[in-house]
Each structure stands twice: as C-alpha cells, then as structure tokens.
Scaffold this motif. Structure first.
Motif, PDB file in Angstrom:
ATOM      1  N   LEU A   1       5.023  10.818  -1.737  1.00 45.36           N
ATOM      2  CA  LEU A   1       4.222  11.914  -2.280  1.00 45.36           C
ATOM      3  C   LEU A   1       3.024  11.410  -3.074  1.00 45.36           C
ATOM      4  CD1 LEU A   1       7.102  14.272  -3.510  1.00 45.36           C
ATOM      5  CD2 LEU A   1       5.841  14.356  -1.350  1.00 45.36           C
ATOM      6  N   GLY A   2       3.074  10.181  -3.525  1.00 44.99           N
ATOM      7  CA  GLY A   2       1.983   9.635  -4.320  1.00 44.99           C
ATOM      8  C   GLY A   2       0.849   9.074  -3.500  1.00 44.99           C
ATOM      9  N   ARG A   3       0.899   9.249  -2.190  1.00 43.47           N
ATOM     10  CA  ARG A   3      -0.116   8.648  -1.319  1.00 43.47           C
ATOM     11  C   ARG A   3      -0.923   9.681  -0.535  1.00 43.47           C
ATOM     12  NH1 ARG A   3       4.443   4.560   1.165  1.00 43.47           N
ATOM     13  NH2 ARG A   3       4.849   3.391  -0.758  1.00 43.47           N
ATOM     14  N   VAL A   4      -0.796  10.951  -0.914  1.00 45.39           N
ATOM     15  CA  VAL A   4      -1.451  12.000  -0.135  1.00 45.39           C
ATOM     16  C   VAL A   4      -2.589  12.634  -0.933  1.00 45.39           C
ATOM     17  CG1 VAL A   4       0.657  12.509   1.146  1.00 45.39           C
ATOM     18  CG2 VAL A   4       0.144  13.808  -0.932  1.00 45.39           C
ATOM     19  N   ARG A   5      -3.487  13.282  -0.202  1.00 40.07           N
ATOM     20  CA  ARG A   5      -4.601  13.990  -0.845  1.00 40.07           C
ATOM     21  C   ARG A   5      -4.283  15.464  -1.051  1.00 40.07           C
ATOM     22  NH1 ARG A   5      -9.916  12.606   2.519  1.00 40.07           N
ATOM     23  NH2 ARG A   5      -8.573  13.317   4.209  1.00 40.07           N
TER      24      ARG A   5
ATOM     25  N   ALA B   1      10.870  20.404  -6.458  1.00 41.38           N
ATOM     26  CA  ALA B   1       9.769  19.837  -5.668  1.00 41.38           C
ATOM     27  C   ALA B   1       8.594  19.486  -6.573  1.00 41.38           C
ATOM     28  CB  ALA B   1       9.344  20.830  -4.594  1.00 41.38           C
ATOM     29  N   ALA B   2       8.289  20.350  -7.533  1.00 49.35           N
ATOM     30  CA  ALA B   2       7.163  20.121  -8.433  1.00 49.35           C
ATOM     31  C   ALA B   2       7.390  18.884  -9.300  1.00 49.35           C
ATOM     32  CB  ALA B   2       6.945  21.351  -9.313  1.00 49.35           C
ATOM     33  N   ARG B   3       8.622  18.707  -9.767  1.00 44.53           N
ATOM     34  CA  ARG B   3       8.916  17.529 -10.595  1.00 44.53           C
ATOM     35  C   ARG B   3       8.785  16.243  -9.784  1.00 44.53           C
ATOM     36  NH1 ARG B   3      13.270  21.071 -12.128  1.00 44.53           N
ATOM     37  NH2 ARG B   3      12.782  22.084 -14.119  1.00 44.53           N
ATOM     38  N   ALA B   4       9.278  16.265  -8.553  1.00 43.01           N
ATOM     39  CA  ALA B   4       9.165  15.081  -7.698  1.00 43.01           C
ATOM     40  C   ALA B   4       7.699  14.748  -7.435  1.00 43.01           C
ATOM     41  CB  ALA B   4       9.896  15.313  -6.382  1.00 43.01           C
ATOM     42  N   LEU B   5       6.886  15.768  -7.245  1.00 40.68           N
ATOM     43  CA  LEU B   5       5.462  15.550  -6.993  1.00 40.68           C
ATOM     44  C   LEU B   5       4.739  15.115  -8.256  1.00 40.68           C
ATOM     45  CD1 LEU B   5       2.946  15.782  -5.172  1.00 40.68           C
ATOM     46  CD2 LEU B   5       2.865  18.221  -5.763  1.00 40.68           C
ATOM     47  N   ALA B   6       5.067  15.742  -9.389  1.00 40.94           N
ATOM     48  CA  ALA B   6       4.363  15.464 -10.641  1.00 40.94           C
ATOM     49  C   ALA B   6       4.481  14.003 -11.055  1.00 40.94           C
ATOM     50  CB  ALA B   6       4.906  16.369 -11.746  1.00 40.94           C
TER      51      ALA B   6
ATOM     52  N   LEU C   1       4.447  26.582 -12.479  1.00 41.50           N
ATOM     53  CA  LEU C   1       4.161  25.380 -11.695  1.00 41.50           C
ATOM     54  C   LEU C   1       3.131  24.493 -12.385  1.00 41.50           C
ATOM     55  CD1 LEU C   1       4.547  23.765  -9.091  1.00 41.50           C
ATOM     56  CD2 LEU C   1       2.755  25.187  -8.045  1.00 41.50           C
ATOM     57  N   ARG C   2       2.101  25.102 -12.923  1.00 37.61           N
ATOM     58  CA  ARG C   2       1.066  24.331 -13.607  1.00 37.61           C
ATOM     59  C   ARG C   2       1.653  23.492 -14.740  1.00 37.61           C
ATOM     60  NH1 ARG C   2      -4.186  26.996 -16.737  1.00 37.61           N
ATOM     61  NH2 ARG C   2      -5.066  25.032 -17.532  1.00 37.61           N
ATOM     62  N   GLY C   3       2.526  24.094 -15.544  1.00 33.45           N
ATOM     63  CA  GLY C   3       3.117  23.384 -16.675  1.00 33.45           C
ATOM     64  C   GLY C   3       3.964  22.201 -16.239  1.00 33.45           C
ATOM     65  N   VAL C   4       4.754  22.386 -15.180  1.00 30.84           N
ATOM     66  CA  VAL C   4       5.611  21.301 -14.688  1.00 30.84           C
ATOM     67  C   VAL C   4       4.761  20.152 -14.165  1.00 30.84           C
ATOM     68  CG1 VAL C   4       7.319  20.667 -12.935  1.00 30.84           C
ATOM     69  CG2 VAL C   4       7.527  22.845 -14.151  1.00 30.84           C
ATOM     70  N   LEU C   5       3.714  20.469 -13.434  1.00 30.66           N
ATOM     71  CA  LEU C   5       2.858  19.429 -12.866  1.00 30.66           C
ATOM     72  C   LEU C   5       2.090  18.682 -13.959  1.00 30.66           C
ATOM     73  CD1 LEU C   5       1.413  21.344  -9.768  1.00 30.66           C
ATOM     74  CD2 LEU C   5       3.110  19.506  -9.744  1.00 30.66           C
ATOM     75  N   GLU C   6       1.582  19.413 -14.931  1.00 29.01           N
ATOM     76  CA  GLU C   6       0.812  18.765 -16.001  1.00 29.01           C
ATOM     77  C   GLU C   6       1.711  17.911 -16.881  1.00 29.01           C
ATOM     78  OE1 GLU C   6      -2.960  21.831 -16.608  1.00 29.01           O
ATOM     79  OE2 GLU C   6      -1.255  21.940 -17.997  1.00 29.01           O
ATOM     80  N   GLU C   7       2.885  18.411 -17.209  1.00 27.59           N
ATOM     81  CA  GLU C   7       3.790  17.665 -18.077  1.00 27.59           C
ATOM     82  C   GLU C   7       4.278  16.384 -17.397  1.00 27.59           C
ATOM     83  OE1 GLU C   7       8.078  18.260 -20.409  1.00 27.59           O
ATOM     84  OE2 GLU C   7       7.136  19.940 -19.371  1.00 27.59           O
TER      85      GLU C   7
END
Length: 413
Positions: free
Chosen positions: A74-78, A102-107, A131-137
């Motif tokens: 997930l860390g290699r995609v645009r 899913a959001a935590r794995a991506l974040a 979702l925004r909060g999980v991704l930012e945190e």
C-alpha cells in the motif's frame, strides 16, 4: 514493479473497479486482510458469487493484476480506493469496522501526494469526520494539503451489461477543490462521465438517496401487490399501463422480498430516523412471510396441507441470471415453509448447492419432472433459462412471485 493503484477490499465493489482499472492500463494491486479472496483470485476464480467470471479474472491476472495480503504494497501506490464492506449492525447503522481497518493499514504507509478515495456505503460525514482523522493520525500527514481525500459512491448494477463501469457516471466529492480534481482525473480514465458533487458529504448522501429510493419504491409496489390480490386486480397489468406515462412515473415491480448489497439505511447516527425508509423496510421485510402465507392458502384451496407438502422453489438468487445470493429472500421463505412442515427442494441453474439452517436443501436435477411431482412450485427468481410456458403446463400448482408467466398461466403474487 510498484503499482499505480491499490484497490482495498476485494468484494462486489472492489473487483469491478480493479477490472476497469486493468482494462484502462492502470497497474493495479488488490489488497485484502482476508487471505481467502486473495487465494481465490490468484487461482483464477472469483471470490464473490455473481461478480466476475473465471475468464474475466484470468484476463485481469494476465493484464498485471496482483491480489495480495501484504500491507507493505500500500505504500507504493499513487491512488488507493477503499472498497471495504459496511454491513448494517444490530442498531440499524452501518458497521465501519472493515473501513477503519483498511484506513489504518493504509495510514501507516501513506505517502505525500497520494489520492485516497472511499467507495464503501457510509453515513454522510464519514469521509470528512472519521476517515480523515484515522488517515491523518496514522500517517502524520494532513488531508487536503499533503494528500488528496474524496468520496465516490459505488453504483454498479451486478450483471447489467447495458450499464457497465465505463457507461455509469461517477459521482465524486473531494475534501478540497484540488482533492475533487485529483479524484476526477483518476475516475476520468475509467468512466465516460464524472459528476462533481459540492463535497464528500453530498457525494455520500447520493448513495444514501439512491439506495433508499429503490427500497421505498419497491415497498410501494409490494404493498400494492397485497392490496391488488385482495381486490382481484392484476397489478402487473396496472404497472404495464402506468409505465406508458412519459413523465412522473418509474416502474418498479413487486417480489418475494428485497435482496442485494444495497442495504436501506434509516438511522443516521444521532439524527432522527428516516421514517419513510423505516416503514419501507417493514413492508419489504414482511414479503417472505406473505409469500409463505399465499403458499399455504393455495395448498389449502386445492385440498392439501402445508404440512408434508412438497414445495419446489425456483431461483434462489437475489437477481436473475446471477449466482449471487446476498440477502436473497429465498432463505427466509424456505425456513418458514420448513417450519410449517413442508418438504422443500429447489432448482437454480446458478446455484449447485444450497444450505438452510446449515442443512443441505435437495436440488432438483430435472426441472419439469420435479415440478410435476411437487404439490406446489414457487417461482422466486426469473432466470432466463426457465421456460415458464412449459413449466406452467407441467406444474401441479404454480405461484409466480415475479409476474413472469403469461396471464392466467399461474397464480401471481
């Protein structure tokens, strides 16, 4: 080779998106925490009934599609699109557990300038407020500044070849205008038309409106079906005539219940419930019971009791010509018939095995022979392969819940 796109969640939403992306020449991976769909896809099989065919899966794999359970990918995609399921919980609200996982794995692996999109059905405000909060945190990045964030409702109709991914307009709503344009640039490669909503809340509410619109209108014709039976009125003839009106009317048809992946939502967090949707759900939820009541009445009118009656159910999927049984009313109808003491069997060209209460339901091999021996045959789903004219001749007693038989050839719902 790093992928351009990660589709997170390999179910009925994620697979068609991945297929469209591969067809558009986008280097795509499919990520899922569950190893079972990943293994099925790697073996060239669809993990979702009624979604993609084995040949379509093989074409995706040959086109470079890579299913994986490795979150490092997930860390290699645009671009990352979350398509995780959001089932309705006991409190009638959507369960966001899979989306948040899913959001935590991506974040944990989110890079600057990535575009993150959510397609899962969610309550209005989820993208911006949850979702925004999980991704930012989890990433230390800021949405709208360091990465793009937007919502786009999944709106495909499984099995509908007339309106595939490319031919279905894609609604998008970004956190900022730049987020919206980044999402539009991505989806513009997959579909013929992109529709920009004012923001993510509006885009989320589009899905809510579309799903509830379907259920409310189905509930109306289901209630009309019960009324018309009591009045001795042919509802299907009424609908045939009504749909000739060129404005102000859209035809919906009754059935034995409502299945599928689009679940009506009548409770939105702390807000007041949607009373119209709440009532529609009650009407639609009663239909399997009404079908069984009609079965018992028909048998009684022909001198037979539901107890020990041989009842053949035709078509146990939620849509015609698909193998998908998601929320199909056939399960509840079979259970209720069994509770009355009926001996239930089934026929469905798309379902080789069917279990109710963890017990196998006998499958009829010869349709006409089974209908001739059954005390009652019930058409629950009108698959294209069914010769209903011939079936109406062979069956001792036929109840058509789809209005598919010629007038007078069967008892209609």
């Amino acid at each position: 080779m790093p992928a351009d796109l990660a589709v997170i969640g390999l179910g009925h939403l994620g697979l068609p998106l991945a297929q469209a992306a591969i067809a558009a020449g986008i280097n795509t991976i499919g990520y899922d925490t569950d190893p079972r769909p990943v293994a099925e896809l790697a073996a060239g099989r669809s993990p979702v009934d009624g979604s993609l065919t084995a040949s379509e899966i093989r074409r995706m794999l040959s086109g470079g599609f890579r299913p994986t359970t490795d979150p490092a990918e997930l860390g290699r995609v645009r671009t990352a699109v979350i398509c995780a399921p959001t089932p309705v919980g006991p409190d009638r609200t959507l369960d966001l557990t899979a989306v948040l996982d899913a959001a935590r794995a991506l974040a944990a692996r989110l890079r600057p300038h990535t575009t993150v999109l959510l397609e899962s059905p969610v309550h209005p405000g989820t993208t911006e407020g949850v979702l925004r909060g999980v991704l930012e945190e989890g990433s230390g990045l800021r949405a709208g500044r360091d990465f793009h964030l937007a919502y786009s409702p999944g709106r495909l109709d499984p099995g509908n070849r007339a309106h595939g991914f490319a031919g279905t307009p894609k609604v998008i709503g970004g956190l900022t205008p730049a987020c919206t344009e980044s999402a539009a640039a991505f989806y513009g490669r997959l579909t013929d038309k992109v529709v920009r909503a004012r923001g993510p809340r509006e885009a989320e509410t589009v899905k809510l409106l579309e799903t509830n619109f379907r259920h409310v209108n189905i509930a109306l014709v289901n209630e009309m079906s019960v009324l018309c039976h009591e009045l001795g009125v042919d509802l299907w003839d009424v609908i045939r005539c009504a749909e000739t009106k060129p404005f102000g009317f859209q035809a919906f048809r009754p059935g034995p219940g409502v299945g599928g992946h689009g679940v009506p939502v009548d409770t939105i967090g702390p807000h007041r419930p949607l009373r119209m949707v709440e009532l529609a759900s009650q009407v639609n939820d009663r239909m399997p019971s009404y079908v069984v009541q009609r079965c018992a009445t028909l048998l009684n009118e022909h001198g037979k009791s539901a107890r020990s009656a041989r009842v053949l159910l035709l078509g146990v999927t939620y849509k015609p010509d698909l193998a998908d049984r998601e929320s199909s009313p056939a399960d509840e109808i079979a259970r209720r018939l069994m509770d009355l003491g009926a001996v239930v069997s089934y026929h469905d060209p798309h379902v080789p095995d069917w279990r109710v209460r963890d017990l196998p339901v006998p499958r009829a091999d010869s349709l006409y022979e089974a209908a001739a021996h059954a005390d009652l045959t019930v058409l629950l789903q009108h698959h294209r392969t069914y010769d209903l004219q011939g079936l109406s001749v062979k069956a001792q007693l036929l109840l058509d819940t789809r209005g598919a038989t010629p007038a007078g050839a069967a008892h209609r719902l």
